[in-house]
Design an enzyme around this catalytic site. Sequence first.
Site, PDB file in Angstrom:
ATOM      1  N   GLY A 328     -18.875 -56.257  -9.537  1.00  0.00           N
ATOM      2  CA  GLY A 328     -19.857 -55.182  -9.524  1.00  0.00           C
ATOM      3  C   GLY A 328     -20.584 -55.168  -8.199  1.00  0.00           C
ATOM      4  O   GLY A 328     -20.816 -54.133  -7.589  1.00  0.00           O
ATOM      5  N   ALA A 329     -20.952 -56.368  -7.734  1.00  0.00           N
ATOM      6  CA  ALA A 329     -21.677 -56.521  -6.480  1.00  0.00           C
ATOM      7  C   ALA A 329     -21.665 -57.993  -6.106  1.00  0.00           C
ATOM      8  O   ALA A 329     -21.309 -58.837  -6.924  1.00  0.00           O
ATOM      9  CB  ALA A 329     -23.114 -56.040  -6.642  1.00  0.00           C
ATOM     10  N   MET A 330     -22.027 -58.281  -4.859  1.00  0.00           N
ATOM     11  CA  MET A 330     -22.030 -59.667  -4.413  1.00  0.00           C
ATOM     12  C   MET A 330     -23.245 -59.926  -3.540  1.00  0.00           C
ATOM     13  O   MET A 330     -23.529 -59.176  -2.623  1.00  0.00           O
ATOM     14  CB  MET A 330     -20.718 -59.952  -3.649  1.00  0.00           C
ATOM     15  CG  MET A 330     -20.623 -61.346  -3.064  1.00  0.00           C
ATOM     16  SD  MET A 330     -20.607 -62.630  -4.366  1.00  0.00           S
ATOM     17  CE  MET A 330     -21.412 -63.967  -3.485  1.00  0.00           C
ATOM     18  N   GLU A 331     -23.919 -61.034  -3.841  1.00  0.00           N
ATOM     19  CA  GLU A 331     -25.238 -61.320  -3.278  1.00  0.00           C
ATOM     20  C   GLU A 331     -25.232 -61.916  -1.879  1.00  0.00           C
ATOM     21  O   GLU A 331     -26.235 -62.520  -1.490  1.00  0.00           O
ATOM     22  CB  GLU A 331     -25.972 -62.265  -4.225  1.00  0.00           C
ATOM     23  CG  GLU A 331     -25.404 -63.702  -4.315  1.00  0.00           C
ATOM     24  CD  GLU A 331     -24.392 -63.920  -5.429  1.00  0.00           C
ATOM     25  OE1 GLU A 331     -23.823 -62.927  -5.909  1.00  0.00           O
ATOM     26  OE2 GLU A 331     -24.153 -65.081  -5.801  1.00  0.00           O
ATOM     27  N   ASN A 332     -24.157 -61.782  -1.095  1.00  0.00           N
ATOM     28  CA  ASN A 332     -24.103 -62.372   0.249  1.00  0.00           C
ATOM     29  C   ASN A 332     -25.480 -62.339   0.914  1.00  0.00           C
ATOM     30  O   ASN A 332     -26.123 -61.298   0.976  1.00  0.00           O
ATOM     31  CB  ASN A 332     -23.120 -61.596   1.121  1.00  0.00           C
ATOM     32  CG  ASN A 332     -21.858 -61.287   0.394  1.00  0.00           C
ATOM     33  OD1 ASN A 332     -21.133 -62.186  -0.013  1.00  0.00           O
ATOM     34  ND2 ASN A 332     -21.592 -60.001   0.182  1.00  0.00           N
ATOM     35  N   GLU A 365     -28.721 -58.988  -7.844  1.00  0.00           N
ATOM     36  CA  GLU A 365     -28.313 -59.535  -6.539  1.00  0.00           C
ATOM     37  C   GLU A 365     -29.518 -60.045  -5.752  1.00  0.00           C
ATOM     38  O   GLU A 365     -29.430 -61.054  -5.059  1.00  0.00           O
ATOM     39  CB  GLU A 365     -27.556 -58.481  -5.722  1.00  0.00           C
ATOM     40  CG  GLU A 365     -26.327 -57.887  -6.414  1.00  0.00           C
ATOM     41  CD  GLU A 365     -25.390 -58.931  -7.017  1.00  0.00           C
ATOM     42  OE1 GLU A 365     -25.309 -60.045  -6.475  1.00  0.00           O
ATOM     43  OE2 GLU A 365     -24.760 -58.645  -8.050  1.00  0.00           O
TER      44      GLU A 365
HETATM   45 ZN   LIG Z   1     -24.492 -62.838  -9.965  1.00  0.00          ZN
END
Ligand SMILES: [Zn+2]
Length: 928
Positions: A328-332, A365
């Site tokens: 869904g998303a990535m917290e980089n 995130e």
């Molecule tokens: Zn997560």
Amino acid sequence: MATGVYISKFLAIAIVVLTVSSIGGIITMIIVYENERIKTQPTAPPTPNSTTPYPTGPPPNMRLPGNLIPESYDIVLQPHLYIVMNNTTNQSLIFTGNSTVYFRCVENTKTIVLHSKEQNVTAVKVTDLDKGKIIKVDNTILYSNESNFLEIGLDSVLVKDGNYSLFTAFEGELLDDLAGFYMSSYKKGFIATSQMQPTDARKVFPCFDEPAMKATFRVSLIHRPGTTALANGKIIGTTLEDIDGETWEVTRFQTTKKMSTYLLAFTVSDFDSIGSTHERTYARPEAIKAGQAKYAASITGNILGTFSIAAYFMSTLDQIALPDFSAGAMENWGLVTYRETALLYEEGVSSTSNKEWIATVIAHELAHQWFGNLVTMKWWNDLWLNEGFATYISYMGVDHIEPTWNIKDLIVLNDIQTVFQVDSLASSHPLSSKEDDVQTSSDITQLFDSITYSKGAAVLRMLADYLDERVFLNGLRKYLQAFQYSNTVHKDLWEYLQEAVDEDSSHIKVAEVMDTWTKQMGYPVITINTTNGAVSQQHFLQNQTSDYDFEWHVPIRVMKEGEPIKIATLDKKGQDFLSEDGKWVLANINCMGYFRVNYDPTLRKSYFLGVINILFGWLRSSYIMYFIYLSRAKHINVTLALRTTKYLWNDTEYIPWESALRNLDYFILMFDRSEVYGPMQAYLRKQVGGLYQHFENFTMFSTVPEKHSAQYNQINAISVACSNDIPECQEMAKMLFDNWMTNKTSNRIHPNLKATIYCQAIAAGGEKEWEFAWGKFENATTATEKDKLRYALSCTRKIWLLNRYLEYTLNPEKIRKMDAVSTISYIARNVAGQAIAWNFVRANWNYIKGIMSLGNLIDGVTQRFSTDFELEELWQFLTDHDVEELHLAIRALEQATERTEANIKWVKENKQTVLEWFKNESRQEQLN
Ligand SMILES: [Zn+2]
Ligand SMILES: *[C@@H]1O[C@H](CO)[C@@H](O)[C@H](O)[C@H]1NC(C)=O
Ligand SMILES: *[C@@H]1O[C@H](CO)[C@@H](O)[C@H](O)[C@H]1NC(C)=O
Ligand SMILES: *[C@@H]1O[C@H](CO)[C@@H](O)[C@H](O)[C@H]1NC(C)=O
Ligand SMILES: *[C@@H]1O[C@H](CO)[C@@H](O)[C@H](O)[C@H]1NC(C)=O
Ligand SMILES: *[C@@H]1O[C@H](CO)[C@@H](O)[C@H](O)[C@H]1NC(C)=O
Ligand SMILES: CC(=O)N[C@H]1CO[C@H](CO)[C@@H](O)[C@@H]1O
């Protein structure tokens, strides 16, 4: 990472989309789950049926030796991709680069072991920094097994406390595999972007790719002139340089804070952005022009503010919406990447639930910037610390920015109720795994499941409530402070929370309480005898009685007639904590606990019918969901459970309806291919008629109920009414869709209702409607609109259209790879598509296994399995394939098998009763 767990308001199934890493080379070893049955603390799932093909042998060690500790990296990456393609140019999909890692030796060694995967390492140079001289390399070996080890044999020994550097130059390919440094495309544009979590940083450059190997990173990206390069840090300069006879732009980034490799991110695109210097939101130029990034940009700062129990540590926070993205998303850290549907909102096109999803994912995130990025789990076995926190805390973030949504109530529906199902199977697993049991990339990938996210969130929420939120936050503050830029195991968290508890002079023993929730799989059902106050606990299993002697330390919120709500605790098998006084008692108020409650059978009926009227919607709903669910595990009988849905005809509250529907969904799946379905539909028509009318004016005039939850209940009203053949509803859907097809401007479909109306109109229609929707899908410029159409296309009842649609999932030009699994699951969800979807998966397995997230796929296509024949097919499937081939899907196949067995048994035992009950209820409909 946020999975794509999108509990959509138009479809009550959760699609979890995870990274599929294409495993290069030959997989030589597979980890064995030990089948130990330690009574109180099992660390592995119980013995699978012998038909499950488990390999035997000891687990290999795939962890870095730990004798070399990286401190910093200098990385140069040059994607040769053309971002804008000119007609004459041949696209170039390679990237080249070099990296120097500076490290300290803590134990003498003659070999350097680090990670590298699917890339050609073209140069290696090792330097002794203390002596300023080069160390000769004897040989390099790149292992083709899942260790991904790059072993560099040296001529001389690296000595303890010495400082060294390793230079590598390398070449890799930008594939459309959504992993590592990869290529994404849209219309005529191309993007180079990345997804490292969990183990693909090694696919970009040779590195010590374990979360505890934190280092600082100084990055330069060399890219085509005029394009925009982003990485974790702030841009400190760009120059144009001549390299090999071509002009290139070089962008240099500020050195990052100390961080884990899985949090790195790089993108090169021609995207536009909005926002301030420190917080920018990037997306396709057309999307920015259409204002789609505005909502995200407007809430980011506020959410960040909510979480500032510690300061934000990066110099910038960029967010970017990508057309191809596996999760869904990535917290980089400093460069958060999203699917377009998780970041882009367009007023008048996207729905309220799209908006809620966007806020929720952003909050998730951003929560990770502390829980995960600043303080990181030492090893993946404690992944639940990252994901449980982010999931739990995201509700607080969203509640802060959109207080009218009452989002905190929804954690029970979205997370707790969903994970209760998986966690009531004997093939579930404990939250905490042993460090040694998690070794390979596929072991790690399988941990990104609903236990980790949702049970993680649920037990943290229960703990916060038990300790008191103030004490909990106080402990968290200390914990973040103590471990910033470093790594933890779950015990560290308990220790710091304990400190806060002690300061508050409370007597709770945090570790002791929490161990019962994290080290044992499953959860208890608490039985309360309302006559004598006896309370007992028992491991809740759907399909069988538990062999384990589990005991939980259970904090229970209890409400007694005429008394304030208080927390009682149950820490043994049985206890008397409610005295006999003839007054009513309710336990687990607001569903704060991660357990189910049952009351003794003799009293239940009269007891509840008396209490129900004085309760709010919230309690009504927990009562419905518990009862229906308990009936599935035979704790109570099925008619008692069904009876709880009888008063819905007069109810317009969202939460009771939603939880009833989610539970009745099981009845639909089990019976929509049988004679039970007719009477069941008749009953549902009767129950939903009032709700449909309640919202009819809103529906017909495209206006919106004010309350957030009422907007969702309007969707329930339409989807239940239409799918159970209420004529007014079907005519309405057809009329609105026809208006759209013929370009009439009157009665436009409100964005909230689009998914449902499209679906109902396509279900009722034929090729014309389907083709029209497909054309709209291909040309849609808003991701949320595209997703609604993609879902609705699965609703047709025409088998040949469904077959065509299934074929499209193999063609990324038609259905993007990231959407293939959820599309197939949507089709399987349609009763007309169930069998063909399963056949399709089996027929195309060889192709599918390389590109799709197998666990979710198996889960999606086997939901309805409830016959002996289907069970045999599952077994046949297991026997027909090699262990190596199935290893990413093994847990899902095991769960599918167990679920199918449970379903067969349940259907056998209950079908006749359920049929009679619905018949009886629908007969009453005719009499009325
Ligand atoms: Zn997560
Ligand atoms: C590419 O080709 C198309 C059709 O041949 C033409 O319309 C377009 O202008 C060309 N684009 C460039 C950048 O040359
Ligand atoms: C594409 O063509 C245009 C016009 O011919 C030129 O200005 C531009 O530099 C070219 N872009 C690339 C990436 O080659
Ligand atoms: C790394 O690559 C860049 C770009 O090709 C080059 O300028 C630089 O000299 C290389 N570094 C080393 C140490 O060779
Ligand atoms: C790696 O080297 C092999 C053999 O020389 C070559 O076939 C392959 O294309 C190279 N891969 C990359 C990504 O450069
Ligand atoms: C509940 O308590 C009463 C009174 O002690 C007892 O008669 C009854 O059997 C109990 N019910 C159950 C289910 O144990
Ligand atoms: C449901 C079940 O137990 N299935 C099989 C498990 O394996 C044994 C043989 O070891 C079979 O007899 C069962 O039918």
